[in-house]
Design a protein around this motif. Sequence first.
Motif, PDB file in Angstrom:
ATOM      1  N   THR A  58       0.635  -1.028  -0.121  1.00  0.00           N
ATOM      2  CA  THR A  58      -0.029  -0.178   0.125  1.00  0.00           C
ATOM      3  C   THR A  58       0.820   1.380  -0.051  1.00  0.00           C
ATOM      4  O   THR A  58       0.244   2.291  -0.594  1.00  0.00           O
ATOM      5  N   GLU A  59       1.487   1.049   0.276  1.00  0.00           N
ATOM      6  CA  GLU A  59       3.460   2.194   0.251  1.00  0.00           C
ATOM      7  C   GLU A  59       4.351   2.316  -0.545  1.00  0.00           C
ATOM      8  O   GLU A  59       4.608   3.123  -0.741  1.00  0.00           O
ATOM      9  N   TYR A  60       4.350   0.719  -0.911  1.00  0.00           N
ATOM     10  CA  TYR A  60       6.256   0.915  -1.674  1.00  0.00           C
ATOM     11  C   TYR A  60       5.447  -0.318  -3.263  1.00  0.00           C
ATOM     12  O   TYR A  60       4.640  -0.755  -3.372  1.00  0.00           O
ATOM     13  N   SER A  61       5.967   0.168  -4.147  1.00  0.00           N
ATOM     14  CA  SER A  61       5.929  -0.821  -5.389  1.00  0.00           C
ATOM     15  C   SER A  61       6.686  -2.026  -4.858  1.00  0.00           C
ATOM     16  O   SER A  61       7.473  -2.603  -4.214  1.00  0.00           O
ATOM     17  N   PHE A  68      13.767  -3.293   0.696  1.00  0.00           N
ATOM     18  CA  PHE A  68      13.459  -3.563   2.110  1.00  0.00           C
ATOM     19  C   PHE A  68      13.801  -4.712   2.416  1.00  0.00           C
ATOM     20  O   PHE A  68      14.082  -4.568   3.493  1.00  0.00           O
ATOM     21  N   LYS A  69      13.394  -5.701   1.802  1.00  0.00           N
ATOM     22  CA  LYS A  69      13.590  -7.340   2.091  1.00  0.00           C
ATOM     23  C   LYS A  69      15.447  -7.551   2.425  1.00  0.00           C
ATOM     24  O   LYS A  69      15.259  -8.296   3.139  1.00  0.00           O
ATOM     25  N   ARG A  70      15.749  -6.965   1.526  1.00  0.00           N
ATOM     26  CA  ARG A  70      17.416  -6.889   1.155  1.00  0.00           C
ATOM     27  C   ARG A  70      18.330  -6.848   2.403  1.00  0.00           C
ATOM     28  O   ARG A  70      18.680  -6.908   3.104  1.00  0.00           O
ATOM     29  N   LEU A  71      17.200  -5.437   2.470  1.00  0.00           N
ATOM     30  CA  LEU A  71      17.822  -4.620   3.966  1.00  0.00           C
ATOM     31  C   LEU A  71      17.949  -5.075   4.939  1.00  0.00           C
ATOM     32  O   LEU A  71      18.870  -5.298   5.688  1.00  0.00           O
ATOM     33  N   ILE A  72      16.308  -5.649   5.604  1.00  0.00           N
ATOM     34  CA  ILE A  72      16.224  -6.877   6.478  1.00  0.00           C
ATOM     35  C   ILE A  72      16.863  -7.837   6.885  1.00  0.00           C
ATOM     36  O   ILE A  72      17.159  -8.061   8.056  1.00  0.00           O
ATOM     37  N   ARG A 112      13.314   7.355   2.423  1.00  0.00           N
ATOM     38  CA  ARG A 112      11.144   7.422   2.966  1.00  0.00           C
ATOM     39  C   ARG A 112      11.688   6.139   4.265  1.00  0.00           C
ATOM     40  O   ARG A 112      10.966   6.529   4.687  1.00  0.00           O
ATOM     41  N   PHE A 113      12.392   5.242   3.726  1.00  0.00           N
ATOM     42  CA  PHE A 113      12.275   4.243   4.583  1.00  0.00           C
ATOM     43  C   PHE A 113      12.139   4.356   6.439  1.00  0.00           C
ATOM     44  O   PHE A 113      11.405   4.341   7.107  1.00  0.00           O
ATOM     45  N   LYS A 117       9.783   5.644   8.785  1.00  0.00           N
ATOM     46  CA  LYS A 117       9.809   4.964  10.507  1.00  0.00           C
ATOM     47  C   LYS A 117       9.801   3.495  10.386  1.00  0.00           C
ATOM     48  O   LYS A 117       9.011   2.415  11.116  1.00  0.00           O
ATOM     49  N   TRP A 118       9.450   2.527   8.784  1.00  0.00           N
ATOM     50  CA  TRP A 118      10.641   1.216   9.017  1.00  0.00           C
ATOM     51  C   TRP A 118      11.777   1.109   9.207  1.00  0.00           C
ATOM     52  O   TRP A 118      11.935  -0.518   9.468  1.00  0.00           O
TER      53      TRP A 118
END
Length: 207
Positions: A58-61, A68-72, A112-113, A117-118
């Motif tokens: 809902t917020e990201y493509s 984001f998953k790779r960063l996590i 943006r992340f 606040k992700w």
Amino acid sequence: MSINKERAPEGFQEFVSTINQKLNLVDMEFRRSHEEDDGNPVWALVNTNGDEIAKLATEYSPVEISYFKRLIELIVTADDDAFSASSIMALKEASKIKTPLTKSAAETLLQRFVDDKWLIQSQNGKYSMSQRTILELQAYLKDEFEDYLIECILCYDIVTKGQRCDVQECKSRFHHHCARRYFSSQNEKVCPACKIVWKSSNIIGDH
């Protein structure tokens, strides 16, 4: 999601339990946790339906979610319980996803992340998971990184910033505020599991 850091009044937990009975019917619930740094209470309204990581759609493509998953993964699997990634490492990951991002696009997305606040960026430039990520993506994190994430032995929340036992094989971990609370009632500061002397300077996470 909404977060309230104010301390809950007496009876609030019972009120939340009542509300959650209704919210569960629409796959929502209030979850309670604490800020890892200072122990301040955090309440979040969380969607409990479906793949938790997909909620970011809902917020990201799809490309941004893939990054984001790779960063996590980079943060959670960091060596020596660091639970953080340098800005250089984070930017390098942008070129490794299926649809690579340019350095400029990755820098904008990282900010943006942080703004959403992700992620948290420390003064030394390292990225770590925010309490929002730990709360909202809790099931995903535990499913994907069971061998890396450990719960605090006092509050049972995931701990990525805190203290650890000196014995490598021992799984004892505390948030800093949980360690202060636990050891304040102990005659000696020893590991509750293996009973060796507990060193508060033996920390995990980015500080």
